[in-house]
Design a protein around this motif. Sequence first.
Motif, short mmCIF file in Angstrom:
data_model
loop_
_atom_site.label_atom_id
_atom_site.label_comp_id
_atom_site.label_asym_id
_atom_site.label_seq_id
_atom_site.Cartn_x
_atom_site.Cartn_y
_atom_site.Cartn_z
N VAL A 184 69.50 28.74 3.75
CA VAL A 184 68.41 29.04 4.68
C VAL A 184 68.91 29.62 5.99
CG1 VAL A 184 66.96 27.24 3.67
CG2 VAL A 184 68.29 26.71 5.72
N MET A 185 70.21 29.58 6.25
CA MET A 185 70.77 30.14 7.48
C MET A 185 70.87 31.66 7.41
SD MET A 185 73.81 27.35 8.14
CE MET A 185 74.67 28.37 9.35
N LYS A 186 70.66 32.32 8.54
CA LYS A 186 70.91 33.74 8.63
C LYS A 186 72.42 34.00 8.60
CE LYS A 186 66.83 34.74 11.45
NZ LYS A 186 66.34 35.20 12.78
N PRO A 187 72.86 35.12 8.06
CA PRO A 187 74.29 35.46 8.15
C PRO A 187 74.73 35.54 9.61
CG PRO A 187 73.17 36.89 6.58
CD PRO A 187 72.09 36.12 7.29
N GLY A 188 75.92 35.03 9.87
CA GLY A 188 76.47 35.08 11.22
C GLY A 188 75.98 33.97 12.14
N THR A 189 75.40 32.91 11.58
CA THR A 189 74.90 31.79 12.39
C THR A 189 75.73 30.54 12.15
OG1 THR A 189 73.25 31.24 10.70
CG2 THR A 189 72.56 32.72 12.48
N LEU A 190 75.44 29.51 12.96
CA LEU A 190 76.23 28.28 12.96
C LEU A 190 75.43 27.08 12.49
CD1 LEU A 190 78.06 28.60 16.41
CD2 LEU A 190 78.95 29.22 14.15
N CYS A 191 76.15 26.14 11.90
CA CYS A 191 75.64 24.80 11.60
C CYS A 191 76.52 23.82 12.36
CB CYS A 191 75.69 24.52 10.10
SG CYS A 191 75.38 22.78 9.66
N ILE A 192 75.92 23.12 13.32
CA ILE A 192 76.63 22.07 14.06
C ILE A 192 76.18 20.75 13.47
CG2 ILE A 192 77.07 21.03 16.31
CD1 ILE A 192 76.30 23.72 17.58
N THR A 193 77.09 20.06 12.82
CA THR A 193 76.73 18.86 12.08
C THR A 193 77.61 17.68 12.48
OG1 THR A 193 76.52 17.88 9.86
CG2 THR A 193 78.16 19.63 10.11
N PHE A 194 76.97 16.61 12.93
CA PHE A 194 77.68 15.35 13.08
C PHE A 194 78.09 14.87 11.70
CE2 PHE A 194 75.22 15.72 16.94
CZ PHE A 194 76.04 15.16 17.92
N TYR A 195 79.04 13.96 11.63
CA TYR A 195 79.51 13.47 10.34
C TYR A 195 80.23 12.14 10.55
CZ TYR A 195 84.26 14.74 11.67
OH TYR A 195 85.47 14.80 12.31
N GLY A 196 80.41 11.41 9.46
CA GLY A 196 81.15 10.16 9.52
C GLY A 196 82.61 10.39 9.17
N TRP A 197 83.50 10.06 10.09
CA TRP A 197 84.92 10.38 9.87
C TRP A 197 85.50 9.63 8.68
CZ3 TRP A 197 88.74 6.73 9.93
CH2 TRP A 197 88.46 5.50 10.55
N THR A 198 84.95 8.46 8.33
CA THR A 198 85.48 7.72 7.18
C THR A 198 85.18 8.42 5.86
OG1 THR A 198 83.47 6.36 7.09
CG2 THR A 198 85.33 5.50 8.37
N ALA A 199 84.24 9.38 5.88
CA ALA A 199 83.90 10.14 4.68
C ALA A 199 84.22 11.62 4.87
CB ALA A 199 82.42 9.96 4.34
N THR A 200 85.23 11.91 5.69
CA THR A 200 85.55 13.30 5.99
C THR A 200 85.83 14.11 4.73
OG1 THR A 200 86.47 12.71 8.16
CG2 THR A 200 87.16 14.82 7.23
N ASP A 201 86.56 13.55 3.77
CA ASP A 201 86.88 14.29 2.55
C ASP A 201 85.62 14.73 1.82
OD1 ASP A 201 89.53 13.97 3.07
OD2 ASP A 201 89.90 12.45 1.53
N SER A 202 84.63 13.85 1.73
CA SER A 202 83.39 14.18 1.02
C SER A 202 82.59 15.25 1.77
CB SER A 202 82.54 12.91 0.84
OG SER A 202 83.18 11.97 0.02
N PHE A 203 82.50 15.11 3.08
CA PHE A 203 81.80 16.13 3.87
C PHE A 203 82.51 17.48 3.74
CE2 PHE A 203 79.79 12.51 5.98
CZ PHE A 203 78.53 13.00 6.24
N MET A 204 83.83 17.47 3.88
CA MET A 204 84.59 18.72 3.85
C MET A 204 84.43 19.42 2.50
SD MET A 204 86.60 20.28 6.12
CE MET A 204 87.29 18.96 7.11
N ALA A 205 84.45 18.65 1.43
CA ALA A 205 84.29 19.24 0.10
C ALA A 205 82.92 19.89 -0.05
CB ALA A 205 84.49 18.16 -0.97
N ALA A 206 81.89 19.24 0.48
CA ALA A 206 80.54 19.80 0.39
C ALA A 206 80.43 21.08 1.21
CB ALA A 206 79.52 18.77 0.86
N TRP A 207 81.02 21.08 2.42
CA TRP A 207 80.96 22.28 3.27
C TRP A 207 81.66 23.45 2.60
CZ3 TRP A 207 83.00 18.94 7.88
CH2 TRP A 207 81.97 18.09 8.31
N ARG A 208 82.83 23.20 2.04
CA ARG A 208 83.58 24.29 1.41
C ARG A 208 82.88 24.78 0.15
NH1 ARG A 208 88.02 25.14 4.23
NH2 ARG A 208 89.16 23.44 5.24
N ALA A 209 82.30 23.86 -0.61
CA ALA A 209 81.58 24.25 -1.82
C ALA A 209 80.38 25.15 -1.48
CB ALA A 209 81.12 23.02 -2.59
N ALA A 210 79.75 24.90 -0.34
CA ALA A 210 78.59 25.69 0.06
C ALA A 210 78.99 27.09 0.52
CB ALA A 210 77.85 24.98 1.18
N GLY A 211 80.23 27.26 0.95
CA GLY A 211 80.69 28.56 1.43
C GLY A 211 80.92 28.64 2.92
#
Length: 226
Positions: free
Chosen positions: A81-108
């Motif tokens: 849903v984001m326009k190309p060239g835009t940002l997502c600023i997302t808080f996250y839980g550091w104890t689950a950093t691996d899971s968040f990072m994997a999801a972000w990379r999978a999304a592109g």
Amino acid sequence: MSPVRPRAENGHLVFDHEVPRSGVLQGDCLTAMPSLPGGCVDLVLTDPPYVCGYRDRSGRTVANDTCTDWLVPAYAEIYRVMKPGTLCITFYGWTATDSFMAAWRAAGFRLVGHLVFCKDYASRTGLFRSMHENAYVLAKGRAAMPAEALSDVRNWVYTGNKLHPTEKSVEVLKPLIRAYCPEGGLVFDPFAGSGSTLVAARDTGREYLGIELDPDHAATAARRLR
């Protein structure tokens, strides 16, 4: 303003009228986001569950805070849903950093920044006194440079968590919106909670759209936006 409550149809949420560009939708973001057009959002600013089993001193919890199955589909839809060239600023839980990072990379997403918000109090004490919050800055493609770049080490304002167990301060969010969303642009928060991102967007002259699973929190957000 009341939360918009869509109806279910073929496993997705369908809205009986045009989805508002300034409002809060009550429902599951995994079923609500597919109803949104691709490339319509100028900035995502969101505070999802930290996947840490959080429980505050009064016993309040956060929905979906003990599982990770929502991470990959949620961030895939956020990216869409984001326009190309835009940002997502997302808080996250550091104890689950691996899971968040994997999801972000999978999304592109591209990781383009990391924010640290310094508290003047400890939210918990263990091996260390926990005195900061974290947010990653993710880009869809190459984001344009802001007129004035903000520091990635930022002050924190305590809300007292009166409206939500993990309530963020509007005053903390406003500078991020001013710097990284164009005037009149659309700020999106798929984990809207009590609506702090939406209030911050409204107060800075941006349009806003939020999705919140919990009907009580969605109602709180709608009241704040009135």
